[in-house]
Design a protein around this motif. Structure first.
Motif, PDB file in Angstrom:
ATOM      1  N   VAL A 147       0.590  -1.243  -0.384  1.00 37.69           N
ATOM      2  CA  VAL A 147      -0.364   0.088  -0.065  1.00 37.69           C
ATOM      3  C   VAL A 147       0.678   1.127   0.051  1.00 37.69           C
ATOM      4  O   VAL A 147       1.660   1.789   0.674  1.00 37.69           O
ATOM      5  N   ASP A 148       1.087   2.152  -1.418  1.00 39.67           N
ATOM      6  CA  ASP A 148       1.834   3.161  -1.559  1.00 39.67           C
ATOM      7  C   ASP A 148       1.454   4.552  -1.642  1.00 39.67           C
ATOM      8  O   ASP A 148       1.306   5.425  -2.252  1.00 39.67           O
ATOM      9  N   SER A 149      -0.272   4.749  -1.271  1.00 43.71           N
ATOM     10  CA  SER A 149      -0.628   5.447  -1.389  1.00 43.71           C
ATOM     11  C   SER A 149      -2.331   6.049  -0.652  1.00 43.71           C
ATOM     12  O   SER A 149      -2.594   4.509  -0.185  1.00 43.71           O
ATOM     13  N   PHE A 150      -2.695   7.130  -0.049  1.00 46.02           N
ATOM     14  CA  PHE A 150      -4.134   6.741   0.970  1.00 46.02           C
ATOM     15  C   PHE A 150      -4.907   6.672  -0.180  1.00 46.02           C
ATOM     16  O   PHE A 150      -5.989   6.311   0.472  1.00 46.02           O
ATOM     17  N   LYS A 151      -5.092   7.114  -1.649  1.00 45.13           N
ATOM     18  CA  LYS A 151      -6.500   6.555  -2.912  1.00 45.13           C
ATOM     19  C   LYS A 151      -6.308   5.108  -2.128  1.00 45.13           C
ATOM     20  O   LYS A 151      -7.337   4.577  -2.318  1.00 45.13           O
ATOM     21  N   LEU A 152      -5.133   4.382  -2.530  1.00 45.89           N
ATOM     22  CA  LEU A 152      -5.082   3.712  -2.628  1.00 45.89           C
ATOM     23  C   LEU A 152      -5.934   2.105  -1.638  1.00 45.89           C
ATOM     24  O   LEU A 152      -6.484   1.223  -1.605  1.00 45.89           O
ATOM     25  N   GLU A 154       5.483  11.640   4.139  1.00 42.68           N
ATOM     26  CA  GLU A 154       4.525  11.589   3.151  1.00 42.68           C
ATOM     27  C   GLU A 154       4.214  10.545   4.412  1.00 42.68           C
ATOM     28  O   GLU A 154       2.322  10.686   4.641  1.00 42.68           O
ATOM     29  N   VAL A 155       4.348   9.749   4.939  1.00 46.40           N
ATOM     30  CA  VAL A 155       3.167   8.751   5.590  1.00 46.40           C
ATOM     31  C   VAL A 155       2.597   8.987   6.893  1.00 46.40           C
ATOM     32  O   VAL A 155       1.954   9.176   7.061  1.00 46.40           O
ATOM     33  N   PHE A 156       3.925  10.104   7.258  1.00 46.21           N
ATOM     34  CA  PHE A 156       3.447  11.024   8.871  1.00 46.21           C
ATOM     35  C   PHE A 156       2.082  11.528   8.073  1.00 46.21           C
ATOM     36  O   PHE A 156       1.487  11.625   9.466  1.00 46.21           O
ATOM     37  N   GLU A 157       2.682  13.130   6.936  1.00 46.71           N
ATOM     38  CA  GLU A 157       1.860  13.309   6.480  1.00 46.71           C
ATOM     39  C   GLU A 157       0.305  13.069   5.864  1.00 46.71           C
ATOM     40  O   GLU A 157      -0.618  13.476   7.171  1.00 46.71           O
ATOM     41  N   VAL A 192      -5.557  11.214   7.518  1.00 43.10           N
ATOM     42  CA  VAL A 192      -6.589  10.252   6.637  1.00 43.10           C
ATOM     43  C   VAL A 192      -7.591  10.190   8.026  1.00 43.10           C
ATOM     44  O   VAL A 192      -7.152  10.091   9.304  1.00 43.10           O
ATOM     45  N   ASP A 193      -8.969   9.703   8.115  1.00 39.76           N
ATOM     46  CA  ASP A 193      -9.508   9.507   9.070  1.00 39.76           C
ATOM     47  C   ASP A 193      -9.324   8.355   9.151  1.00 39.76           C
ATOM     48  O   ASP A 193     -10.321   7.220   7.882  1.00 39.76           O
TER      49      ASP A 193
END
Ligand SMILES: *Cc1c(COP(=O)(O)O)cnc(C)c1O
Length: 220
Positions: free
Chosen positions: A88-93, A129-132, A137-138
């Protein structure tokens, strides 16, 4: 002893034991079946279509892990049965996985893939990126995904100190998330790192799950 038994013994003697994901990509069903018959039930695949085909042909008590780069439009094909998504490399995914998991009324475990290698071709989040992303994201709203840890791939190199440094970096990110964002969440516990060529270095660096292909099955 077969290579499978040898590696499993090594991983099981570790405290705590390390999970072996047998990377069966490109291997035919007969070969996977032999390993299944020898008692192994966790397999990793990196292509959606190939994974789907193998899932349908193989016994249903196998835990299938998706270890490749997953496109959002393909999540729906594996959501009904996949056990753990490593990349999993994006929050969209992540949101798409949640949506498809909800349709199947089944929670999907996921690992956040971190970019630790020097090569730009390897996928994954940068640490910032991951921390941000996690702040924005909820996660509570994403009820059908459970983030159980991190995954990463080291640079393909003979430079052992570099590989150690990269695995060390992944471990540090894991620890930072564990004591920060995922504090108190016992399910956040996996560090998926280590392949045929570098799994021993990964174990030294704290891996909990190794993904091994060619060492078990021979060269692809
Ligand atoms: C192919 C692959 C592996 C296994 O590689 P080997 O070198 O054959 O052990 C592990 N992880 C990922 C993400 C892969 O694509």
């Amino acid at each position: 002893m077969t290579k499978l038994q040898e590696i499993k013994t090594q991983l099981n003697n570790h405290n705590p034991p390390i999970t072996l994901v047998a990377v069966s990509k490109t291997q035919p069903i007969e070969v996977i079946r032999q390993m299944y018959d020898a008692g192994h039930k966790i397999f990793g695949e990196n292509r959606v279509q190939e994974l789907e085909e193998k899932y349908h042909k193989m016994p249903k008590d196998i835990e299938w892990h998706f270890i490749g780069h997953l496109q959002t439009n393909k999540v729906k094909y594996i959501a009904p049965f996949v056990h753990l998504i490593h990349g999993v490399d994006s929050f969209k995914l992540l949101k798409e996985i949640n949506k498809q998991a909800a349709k199947n009324d089944h929670t999907i475990d996921c690992l956040l893939q971190m970019h630790i290698a020097e090569e730009s071709s390897k996928f994954g989040f940068d640490e910032s990126e991951v921390f941000e992303g996690l702040q924005n994201v909820d996660l509570e709203a994403l009820k059908y995904v459970r983030i159980v840890g991190v995954m990463g791939m080291a640079t393909y190199t003979d430079d052992i100190s570099q590989i150690k440094r990269e695995f060390g970096q992944l471990r540090a990110t894991f620890e930072a998330l564990k004591s920060g964002f995922f504090e108190g969440k016992d399910s956040f516990k996996e560090i998926s790192m280590g392949m045929s060529g570098d799994y021993e270095l990964a174990i030294e660096a704290g891996s909990t799950m190794v993904r091994i292909g060619s060492l078990l099955f021979g060269k692809r």
